[in-house]
Design a protein around this motif. Structure first.
Motif, PDB file in Angstrom:
ATOM      1  N   ALA A  48       0.841  -1.163  -0.198  1.00 26.06           N
ATOM      2  CA  ALA A  48       0.220   0.087   0.223  1.00 26.06           C
ATOM      3  C   ALA A  48       0.913   1.317   0.145  1.00 26.06           C
ATOM      4  N   ILE A  49       1.967   1.394  -0.790  1.00 21.14           N
ATOM      5  CA  ILE A  49       2.931   2.254  -0.786  1.00 21.14           C
ATOM      6  C   ILE A  49       2.905   2.606  -2.412  1.00 21.14           C
ATOM      7  N   ASP A  50       2.862   4.006  -2.612  1.00 19.09           N
ATOM      8  CA  ASP A  50       3.067   4.542  -4.007  1.00 19.09           C
ATOM      9  C   ASP A  50       4.452   4.964  -4.365  1.00 19.09           C
ATOM     10  N   THR A  51       4.911   5.781  -3.533  1.00 15.30           N
ATOM     11  CA  THR A  51       6.160   6.228  -3.610  1.00 15.30           C
ATOM     12  C   THR A  51       6.953   6.358  -2.255  1.00 15.30           C
ATOM     13  N   ARG A  52       8.354   6.530  -2.194  1.00 14.37           N
ATOM     14  CA  ARG A  52       9.375   6.583  -1.288  1.00 14.37           C
ATOM     15  C   ARG A  52      10.461   7.516  -1.633  1.00 14.37           C
ATOM     16  N   HIS A  53      10.955   8.264  -0.568  1.00 12.50           N
ATOM     17  CA  HIS A  53      12.064   9.088  -0.782  1.00 12.50           C
ATOM     18  C   HIS A  53      13.244   8.123  -0.315  1.00 12.50           C
ATOM     19  N   VAL A  54      14.615   8.525  -0.858  1.00 11.83           N
ATOM     20  CA  VAL A  54      15.592   7.692  -0.706  1.00 11.83           C
ATOM     21  C   VAL A  54      16.712   8.749  -0.785  1.00 11.83           C
ATOM     22  N   GLY A 286       3.560  -1.351   8.342  1.00  8.30           N
ATOM     23  CA  GLY A 286       3.330  -1.914   6.961  1.00  8.30           C
ATOM     24  C   GLY A 286       1.745  -1.846   7.193  1.00  8.30           C
ATOM     25  N   ARG A 287       1.145  -1.941   5.818  1.00  8.14           N
ATOM     26  CA  ARG A 287      -0.295  -2.069   5.623  1.00  8.14           C
ATOM     27  C   ARG A 287      -0.841  -3.480   6.604  1.00  8.14           C
ATOM     28  N   ASP A 309      -2.172   7.354   4.697  1.00 12.07           N
ATOM     29  CA  ASP A 309      -2.080   8.353   3.662  1.00 12.07           C
ATOM     30  C   ASP A 309      -0.382   8.369   3.657  1.00 12.07           C
ATOM     31  N   VAL A 310       0.196   8.448   4.991  1.00 11.14           N
ATOM     32  CA  VAL A 310       1.601   8.915   5.153  1.00 11.14           C
ATOM     33  C   VAL A 310       2.259   7.413   4.556  1.00 11.14           C
ATOM     34  N   LEU A 311       1.996   6.351   4.890  1.00 10.54           N
ATOM     35  CA  LEU A 311       2.532   5.217   4.334  1.00 10.54           C
ATOM     36  C   LEU A 311       2.493   5.057   2.707  1.00 10.54           C
TER      37      LEU A 311
END
Length: 364
Positions: A48-54, A286-287, A309-311
């Motif tokens: 249930a994650i669309d994007t992440r920052h790395v 996690g979801r 939403d944050v996830l």
């Protein structure tokens, strides 16, 4: 004297990457058979994650200086020292960015800060992040400094608890709490299910809060009470150890099951009457963890929307994540004076940390 979060600031690395891009990269690793590839696809797609920052642009296919983690489609396994060097190079700027944002909204200048509490479990060095904040933000050289390490995803609550204790003992104190985690530095290119699950959810980010005695002139979140609880099981199911090729995360499928079994009794004990809670800030490990909490507590389907939403937008940024959720609740105009927030976070042990929080709106 009740301690109050006066403002929350957040910071993210510049590189934003789609979950599907990370999924395809991880599934393409040499030695992954079809079963492992299916497991990667299932874990990443179910997160249930669309994007992440790395902090590692190479994970998004971009050329970059610093830690080498990719050769074509092959992920490399740098030694722990090299990964920690990258943490030392990149973490202080995120700590500082989030802290500046928190101070900007607090009504206090940097020279008013009396105490600094930093939090991280994804790197270590000395003089550490607490020292760098004094230098980077121009804080007084006499600021008291504390660092909480290796508490994991639950650590924001103990940090806020420490800040509340400080303000309770000294109403003139102004405490800067700052959490930053660079989880992407410790990706393990392993087909072991634990490592696949870890790679599917963890991300990088920073959050900071200014905690001081509240008054009627400023919106904020009163820190009313705290509690901690160690479950009977889970010591080996969520763990964080230092290996030769980075920090090794253990996150087994038992974690959401243990939380699902025990969270009702724990929440009743540490939060009290659940029907008196107006909003929830639950760390999205996690979801499946959010699903278990929602089901076990009999919550409305929208109750954990801020956490979900944050996830969805950022992934699991370990200790920093809860501050993102509290930031959104504080900014939400639907949250009115006196609303009660229950915060829950889960860390190695398995440890449950909880906080009772009240929304305060400026008079008039």
């Amino acid at each position: 004297m009740t301690a109050r979060i006066l403002s929350i600031g957040t910071a993210l690395p510049d590189t934003r990457v789609e979950q599907s891009t990370l999924r395809d990269l991880f599934a393409a690793q040499p030695g992954f058979d079809r079963k492992s590839q299916r497991l990667v696809g299932a874990a990443f797609d179910a997160a249930a994650i669309d994007t992440r920052h790395v902090v590692l642009p190479q994970l998004a296919g971009r050329a970059a200086d610093g830690l080498g983690v990719r050769d074509g489609d092959t992920l490399l396994m740098p030694p722990t020292g090299a990964r920690n060097d990258e943490y030392r190079r990149t973490a202080p700027a995120l700590f500082a960015e989030a802290s500046r944002a928190a101070l900007a909204g607090s009504g206090y200048e940097a020279d008013a800060v009396t105490h600094v509490v930093t939090v991280s479990c994804t790197g270590m060095f000395a003089p550490g992040p607490d020292y760098h904040l004094v230098r980077d933000l121009g804080l007084s050289p006499t600021v008291e400094r504390y660092h909480l390490g290796f508490i994991g995803c639950a650590a924001a609550i103990p940090a806020l608890r420490l800040a509340a204790r400080i303000v309770g003992a000294d109403p003139a104190a102004v405490v800067l709490v700052a959490c930053a985690e660079l989880c992407s530095l410790h990706w393990q290119t392993s087909s072991h299910p634990d490592q696949i699950v870890a790679a599917s959810v963890f991300a990088d980010g920073a959050g900071a809060a200014v905690v001081a005695s509240g008054d009627s002139s400023h919106d904020g979140l009163d820190l009313d009470d705290f509690a901690t609880h160690v479950t009977d099981e889970g010591e080996k199911d969520m763990a964080w150890t230092v290996g030769d090729s980075g920090f090794e995360m253990t996150l087994t499928p038992e974690v959401p099951r243990i939380i699902g079994r025990e969270i009702s009794a724990i929440a009743a004990d540490v939060v009290g009457e659940l029907d008196r809670v107006d909003a929830w800030a639950v760390h999205p490990g996690g979801r499946s963890i959010l699903d278990r909490v929602e089901n076990a507590l009999g919550l409305d389907a929208t109750a954990l929307a801020p956490s979900r939403d944050v996830l969805r937008r950022h992934g699991n940024m370990s200790s920093a994540t809860l501050l993102f959720i509290l930031r959104d609740l504080l900014a939400d105009a639907a949250r009115v004076e006196g609303d009660r927030i229950a915060a829950l976070a889960f860390g190695p042990g398995l440890t449950v940390e909880a906080a009772k929080i009240t929304v305060r709106r400026a008079a008039g």
